[in-house]
Design a protein around this motif. Sequence first.
Motif, PDB file in Angstrom:
ATOM      1  N   LEU A 103      17.588  -1.732  11.494  1.00  0.00           N
ATOM      2  CA  LEU A 103      16.986  -0.395  11.475  1.00  0.00           C
ATOM      3  C   LEU A 103      18.052   0.644  11.152  1.00  0.00           C
ATOM      4  O   LEU A 103      19.177   0.575  11.654  1.00  0.00           O
ATOM      5  N   LEU A 104      17.691   1.602  10.324  1.00  0.00           N
ATOM      6  CA  LEU A 104      18.604   2.685   9.945  1.00  0.00           C
ATOM      7  C   LEU A 104      18.165   3.967  10.645  1.00  0.00           C
ATOM      8  O   LEU A 104      16.967   4.282  10.663  1.00  0.00           O
ATOM      9  N   PRO A 105      19.095   4.708  11.202  1.00  0.00           N
ATOM     10  CA  PRO A 105      18.716   5.957  11.874  1.00  0.00           C
ATOM     11  C   PRO A 105      18.330   7.033  10.855  1.00  0.00           C
ATOM     12  O   PRO A 105      18.948   7.158   9.811  1.00  0.00           O
ATOM     13  N   GLU A 106      17.315   7.784  11.194  1.00  0.00           N
ATOM     14  CA  GLU A 106      16.917   8.911  10.344  1.00  0.00           C
ATOM     15  C   GLU A 106      17.846  10.084  10.623  1.00  0.00           C
ATOM     16  O   GLU A 106      18.037  10.456  11.781  1.00  0.00           O
ATOM     17  N   ILE A 107      18.412  10.641   9.562  1.00  0.00           N
ATOM     18  CA  ILE A 107      19.309  11.775   9.757  1.00  0.00           C
ATOM     19  C   ILE A 107      18.764  13.071   9.150  1.00  0.00           C
ATOM     20  O   ILE A 107      19.286  14.134   9.404  1.00  0.00           O
ATOM     21  N   PHE A 108      17.701  12.960   8.335  1.00  0.00           N
ATOM     22  CA  PHE A 108      17.089  14.146   7.762  1.00  0.00           C
ATOM     23  C   PHE A 108      15.648  13.813   7.396  1.00  0.00           C
ATOM     24  O   PHE A 108      15.345  12.705   6.941  1.00  0.00           O
ATOM     25  N   HIS A 109      14.782  14.784   7.573  1.00  0.00           N
ATOM     26  CA  HIS A 109      13.389  14.668   7.151  1.00  0.00           C
ATOM     27  C   HIS A 109      12.901  16.046   6.754  1.00  0.00           C
ATOM     28  O   HIS A 109      13.072  17.012   7.500  1.00  0.00           O
ATOM     29  N   LEU A 110      12.321  16.153   5.567  1.00  0.00           N
ATOM     30  CA  LEU A 110      11.728  17.416   5.111  1.00  0.00           C
ATOM     31  C   LEU A 110      10.295  17.448   5.608  1.00  0.00           C
ATOM     32  O   LEU A 110       9.443  16.718   5.104  1.00  0.00           O
ATOM     33  N   PRO A 111      10.008  18.252   6.612  1.00  0.00           N
ATOM     34  CA  PRO A 111       8.638  18.287   7.151  1.00  0.00           C
ATOM     35  C   PRO A 111       7.662  18.916   6.159  1.00  0.00           C
ATOM     36  O   PRO A 111       8.037  19.730   5.328  1.00  0.00           O
ATOM     37  N   GLU A 112       6.399  18.497   6.316  1.00  0.00           N
ATOM     38  CA  GLU A 112       5.329  19.103   5.525  1.00  0.00           C
ATOM     39  C   GLU A 112       5.102  20.519   6.033  1.00  0.00           C
ATOM     40  O   GLU A 112       5.351  20.820   7.192  1.00  0.00           O
ATOM     41  N   ASP A 113       4.608  21.383   5.184  1.00  0.00           N
ATOM     42  CA  ASP A 113       4.315  22.769   5.593  1.00  0.00           C
ATOM     43  C   ASP A 113       3.118  22.815   6.512  1.00  0.00           C
ATOM     44  O   ASP A 113       2.226  22.099   6.513  1.00  0.00           O
TER      45      ASP A 113
END
Length: 113
Positions: A103-113
């Motif tokens: 498993l790879l850690p999430e370091i960024f996510h562009l949220p939906e508006d």
Amino acid sequence: MNRYCFCLQVKPDRLEEYVERHRHVWPEMLAALRETGWHNYSLFLRDDGLLIGYVEAEDLEAAQKAMAATEVNARWQAEMTEFFTRQEDGTEDGRPPDESFLLLPEIFHLPED
């Protein structure tokens, strides 16, 4: 819904067959994935065999356990195991690919508006 990213290594000499197998995933396997809580499941394959997977689930561990309890998953994993290289430390732990990915850690996510 939680997002998960993982990686595995496909044997370079088995890439074409691995891709072909995923063009024809058994309908009962697809149904089992959906029924056990796997959503937006995607696989991406680099030409050197690096496999990156993305899946959304309420609880990945629970989804994995539910899949492990299905007969179709046992058959699929038995066939898929031969496509993967050993663990990063060189050992073979006997676990099927869907239980041994990193498993790879999430370091960024562009949220939906």
